[in-house]
Motif scaffolding. Structure first.
Motif, short mmCIF file in Angstrom:
data_model
loop_
_atom_site.label_atom_id
_atom_site.label_comp_id
_atom_site.label_asym_id
_atom_site.label_seq_id
_atom_site.Cartn_x
_atom_site.Cartn_y
_atom_site.Cartn_z
N ARG A 20 37.04 68.09 75.25
CA ARG A 20 35.89 67.60 74.48
C ARG A 20 36.55 67.60 72.91
N PRO A 21 35.71 67.04 72.09
CA PRO A 21 36.08 66.77 70.70
C PRO A 21 35.57 68.21 70.00
N CYS A 22 35.98 68.52 68.55
CA CYS A 22 35.36 69.46 67.90
C CYS A 22 34.02 69.02 67.65
N GLU A 23 32.93 69.71 67.82
CA GLU A 23 31.62 69.58 67.57
C GLU A 23 30.91 70.23 66.27
N ASP A 24 31.75 70.78 65.47
CA ASP A 24 31.65 71.46 64.23
C ASP A 24 31.69 70.21 62.96
N ALA A 25 30.97 70.49 61.94
CA ALA A 25 31.33 69.62 60.65
C ALA A 25 30.97 70.44 59.68
N PHE A 26 31.54 69.96 58.43
CA PHE A 26 31.02 70.50 57.23
C PHE A 26 31.22 69.54 56.12
N ASP A 27 30.60 69.55 55.02
CA ASP A 27 30.72 68.33 54.06
C ASP A 27 30.13 69.33 52.75
N TYR A 28 30.78 68.69 51.69
CA TYR A 28 30.55 69.40 50.34
C TYR A 28 30.72 68.50 49.29
N HIS A 29 30.08 68.74 48.02
CA HIS A 29 30.19 67.74 47.05
C HIS A 29 29.85 68.76 45.72
N THR A 30 30.55 68.55 44.58
CA THR A 30 30.37 69.11 43.29
C THR A 30 29.94 68.05 42.39
N TYR A 31 28.92 68.46 41.58
CA TYR A 31 28.21 67.41 40.53
C TYR A 31 28.10 68.17 39.22
N THR A 32 28.59 67.26 38.39
CA THR A 32 28.39 68.00 37.09
C THR A 32 27.27 67.79 36.14
N LEU A 33 26.72 68.78 36.08
CA LEU A 33 25.27 68.82 35.39
C LEU A 33 25.28 68.25 33.86
N PRO A 34 24.07 68.25 33.42
CA PRO A 34 24.18 67.70 31.80
C PRO A 34 24.58 68.84 31.15
N ASP A 35 24.47 69.99 31.26
CA ASP A 35 24.75 71.20 30.27
C ASP A 35 26.23 71.43 30.33
N GLY A 36 27.11 71.07 31.39
CA GLY A 36 28.59 70.82 31.84
C GLY A 36 28.82 71.78 32.82
N ASP A 37 27.67 72.43 33.29
CA ASP A 37 27.91 73.35 34.73
C ASP A 37 28.18 72.45 35.75
N GLU A 38 28.89 73.00 36.88
CA GLU A 38 29.16 72.19 37.95
C GLU A 38 28.31 72.80 39.25
N ALA A 39 27.41 72.12 39.59
CA ALA A 39 26.56 72.54 41.02
C ALA A 39 27.52 72.24 42.16
N LEU A 40 27.55 73.16 42.91
CA LEU A 40 28.21 73.25 44.46
C LEU A 40 26.95 72.99 45.39
N ILE A 41 27.23 71.91 46.20
CA ILE A 41 26.33 71.53 47.47
C ILE A 41 27.36 71.33 48.65
N GLY A 59 28.03 65.99 62.25
CA GLY A 59 28.53 65.22 61.23
C GLY A 59 27.70 64.33 60.43
N TYR A 60 26.61 63.78 61.03
CA TYR A 60 25.71 63.08 60.23
C TYR A 60 24.70 64.00 59.47
N VAL A 61 24.46 65.16 60.26
CA VAL A 61 23.60 65.82 59.31
C VAL A 61 24.20 66.59 57.99
N VAL A 62 25.32 67.11 58.26
CA VAL A 62 25.99 67.62 57.08
C VAL A 62 26.35 66.68 56.01
N LYS A 63 26.88 65.38 56.43
CA LYS A 63 26.98 64.26 55.30
C LYS A 63 25.70 63.64 54.54
N THR A 64 24.65 63.44 55.66
CA THR A 64 23.26 63.00 55.02
C THR A 64 22.61 63.95 54.20
N THR A 65 22.68 65.31 54.45
CA THR A 65 21.92 66.37 53.86
C THR A 65 22.75 66.61 52.26
N VAL A 66 23.85 66.44 52.33
CA VAL A 66 24.71 66.84 51.20
C VAL A 66 24.48 65.74 49.95
#
Length: 253
Positions: A20-41, A59-66
């Protein structure tokens, strides 16, 4: 770069034996806010072993939510419980559509979900099911945001598809600075959490975060990420768990 991140999903030995394949998944994104801070999602998910489309669902849930949370921040929106429920209800509807197209039960897309949206002075954490989110409390001290949610029987938990109204969703907003965070699926719970004292195994995270703090260049992070995968697939880990394992770590400069 304000956030330094590494993460790996590794196939469990029981999955390898049953092909069976790996059935775990993760995803993340960093977004630079207007004040210069960086949000972690960031999000992690564990597909239910009994579900036919566990890997696809996770895989779909983490990608779509992020992606949805990133778009929200880009439009100057704020993350709160109401917003999260709306996003996850849409994800539920998508999974239901996948199931209907195949004339299957939505339970064939069962998976957990853990996530965080962290800025300089605010952190929003959310979770459905087991696995855990770890955050720093003091220097080299870590605590769970919630203790893993397990059902009445061993190896049971809640899944995102259990209720279209998201009754199993836990959300908390902290008005403080979070410098380090880790998200992991239940394959690592026995190694990282003490069920008797309901506490975190401090050395496990202190050692990993120590190396992550020391990384100053992308090349260093790439090496650490590779070593994390090797560690999660090592004999010392596989001797204690045969499940899929996902671990995501982030530290703020």
């Amino acid at each position: 770069m304000i956030w330094k991140t590494i993460g790996q999903s590794v196939t469990g030995t029981s999955h390898l034996q049953s092909q069976r394949p790996c059935e775990d998944a993760f995803d993340y994104h960093t977004y630079t806010l207007p004040d210069g801070d960086e949000a972690l999602i960031c999000c992690v998910s564990d597909g239910a072993g009994s579900a036919i489309h566990a890997a696809k669902a996770a895989g779909y849930v983490v990608k779509t939510t992020v992606q949805a949370l990133s778009e929200l921040l880009a439009s100057d929106g704020e993350v709160d419980e109401t917003v999260l429920i709306g996003i996850l209800e849409k994800v539920y509807d998508d999974l239901l559509q996948f199931a209907n197209e195949k004339q299957e039960n939505i339970n064939e897309y069962s998976c957990t979900l853990l996530g965080a949206v962290i800025t300089e002075f605010t952190a929003v954490f959310f979770q459905v099911g087991d696995g855990a989110i770890i955050r720093d409390t003091n220097a080299d001290q870590y605590a769970t945001v919630w203790w893993p949610h397990n059902g009445e029987y061993s190896n049971t938990t809640a899944f995102l598809v259990d209720d279209s109204n998201m009754s199993h969703l836990r959300v908390i907003t902290l008005r403080e600075t979070i410098k380090e965070v880790a998200l992991f699926t239940d394959g690592l719970q026995l190694l990282t959490l003490n069920n008797e004292s309901l506490s975190v195994h401090q050395p496990f995270f202190a050692d990993l975060f120590k190396w992550l703090r020391m990384a100053t260049q992308e090349e260093h992070l790439a090496v650490l990420n590779r070593k994390l995968g090797e560690y999660l697939n090592s004999e010392v880990i596989n001797n204690r768990t045969d499940d899929d394992k996902t671990l995501f770590l982030a530290t703020r400069f």
